[in-house]
Design an enzyme around this catalytic site. Sequence first.
Site, PDB file in Angstrom:
ATOM      1  N   CYS A 277      15.336 -21.857  26.916  1.00  0.00           N
ATOM      2  CA  CYS A 277      15.020 -23.025  26.095  1.00  0.00           C
ATOM      3  C   CYS A 277      14.626 -24.167  27.033  1.00  0.00           C
ATOM      4  O   CYS A 277      15.448 -24.616  27.833  1.00  0.00           O
ATOM      5  CB  CYS A 277      16.208 -23.407  25.227  1.00  0.00           C
ATOM      6  SG  CYS A 277      15.799 -24.817  24.188  1.00  0.00           S
TER       7      CYS A 277
ATOM      8  N   HIS B  70      13.539 -27.415  26.345  1.00  0.00           N
ATOM      9  CA  HIS B  70      14.065 -28.771  26.132  1.00  0.00           C
ATOM     10  C   HIS B  70      15.534 -28.842  26.546  1.00  0.00           C
ATOM     11  O   HIS B  70      15.990 -29.845  27.113  1.00  0.00           O
ATOM     12  CB  HIS B  70      13.870 -29.228  24.673  1.00  0.00           C
ATOM     13  CG  HIS B  70      15.016 -28.905  23.772  1.00  0.00           C
ATOM     14  ND1 HIS B  70      15.078 -27.765  22.996  1.00  0.00           N
ATOM     15  CD2 HIS B  70      16.183 -29.560  23.554  1.00  0.00           C
ATOM     16  CE1 HIS B  70      16.222 -27.754  22.338  1.00  0.00           C
ATOM     17  NE2 HIS B  70      16.914 -28.826  22.652  1.00  0.00           N
TER      18      HIS B  70
ATOM     19  N   CYS C  24       8.148 -28.415  22.474  1.00  0.00           N
ATOM     20  CA  CYS C  24       8.703 -27.084  22.782  1.00  0.00           C
ATOM     21  C   CYS C  24       8.366 -26.702  24.227  1.00  0.00           C
ATOM     22  O   CYS C  24       7.206 -26.407  24.552  1.00  0.00           O
ATOM     23  CB  CYS C  24       8.222 -26.009  21.819  1.00  0.00           C
ATOM     24  SG  CYS C  24       9.146 -24.477  22.025  1.00  0.00           S
TER      25      CYS C  24
HETATM   26  O1  PYC Z   1      12.013 -26.310  24.319  1.00  0.00           O
HETATM   27  O2  PYC Z   1      11.821 -24.172  24.691  1.00  0.00           O
HETATM   28  C1  PYC Z   1      12.132 -25.104  23.987  1.00  0.00           C
HETATM   29  C2  PYC Z   1      12.743 -24.833  22.671  1.00  0.00           C
HETATM   30  C3  PYC Z   1      12.871 -23.633  22.062  1.00  0.00           C
HETATM   31  C4  PYC Z   1      13.520 -23.857  20.849  1.00  0.00           C
HETATM   32  C5  PYC Z   1      13.764 -25.199  20.747  1.00  0.00           C
HETATM   33  N1  PYC Z   1      13.281 -25.789  21.878  1.00  0.00           N
END
Ligand code: PYC
Length: 322
Positions: A98, A100, A248
């Site tokens: 993930c 973030h 994301c």
């Molecule tokens: O930032 O990779 C990311 C992510 C995945 C799901 C929520 N944020």
Amino acid sequence: MSHAGLPERLRVIDSHTIGEPTRVVIDDSLVAGLDLGDGSVCRRRDRFRERYDHLRRALVGDPRGAVAMVGVMLLPPADPTCQVGAFYVNRVGYLDMCGHATIGLAVTLGHLGRIEPGSFRLETPAGVVGVSWHGGGEASFAGIPPRRIHTKLSIDCDDGVRVTGDVATSGLWFFLCHDHGLPVEPAAIPALTVRAWSIRRALESRGVAGDGGEAIDHVVLLGPPREAGNDGRAFVLCPDGAFDRSPCGTGTSALVGCLFEDGQLAEGRIWRQESVLGGVYEASIRRVGGVLVPTVRGRAWLTAETTLRFAADDPYRTGIEG
Ligand code: PYC
């Protein structure tokens, strides 16, 4: 209902990475007290899922968590080249990586004085990620090498709409789509959510999966940037049904991989990706020893340093199921 491993109190630090919430468990005694055996972070995460899934719900589910929240569980890395190990949980399950939350983790560890400005290697279930804390709220990560397995795949959705998109991964699996027909802006979030769900259902019913059989459980609806100087904009539907308040991190890593392959992004050039809410990640891609390495930089803000409490007579100690 099992309460194994659930303490009465648990210290956490909450943050958001341009809007997307992260909760890092900072009580090392929690994981140390669990029977996770040994092996890689991925293997111990799988044991956590088998034996202690109620702790995930307790941490990020109702009534203590927030919609879209990703929890980070720290554990000693098995890979001797890594300084930190972590796995990620959300309201419905587990994420192999993930972006973030990795930025939120770096800012949290910096705030705690557990790291100095500079870089460290993080073992995640998806593999090793290079993380840099730049001081204050700024951090970046060098993500899992992106890979695209379908280009311009046509999908007929159950609402009669046909879309085309790429299926790619950079630690999570994405369907990245331009021709969804909707504006990528806050007023359209309900319609974007419905469209993204219908794409997800169509992918599932057609049997479109990652090359290891993984669900394509993140749908990225792309659009032009709103601000001059930026390059693109994204609405991202996550597996928990929430939209990503940030652009994301892993989705942006997968995107820059596709753009690079299509000749639309030169090696080392910065791609500024807006979220549907307008927050920006700066991403780039370069080849290191023949491997494509995407880098994503963003900013996180701490929102709480808090102690969660789980009273013995609380019927929702382990969260609310469903
Ligand atoms: O930032 O990779 C990311 C992510 C995945 C799901 C929520 N944020």
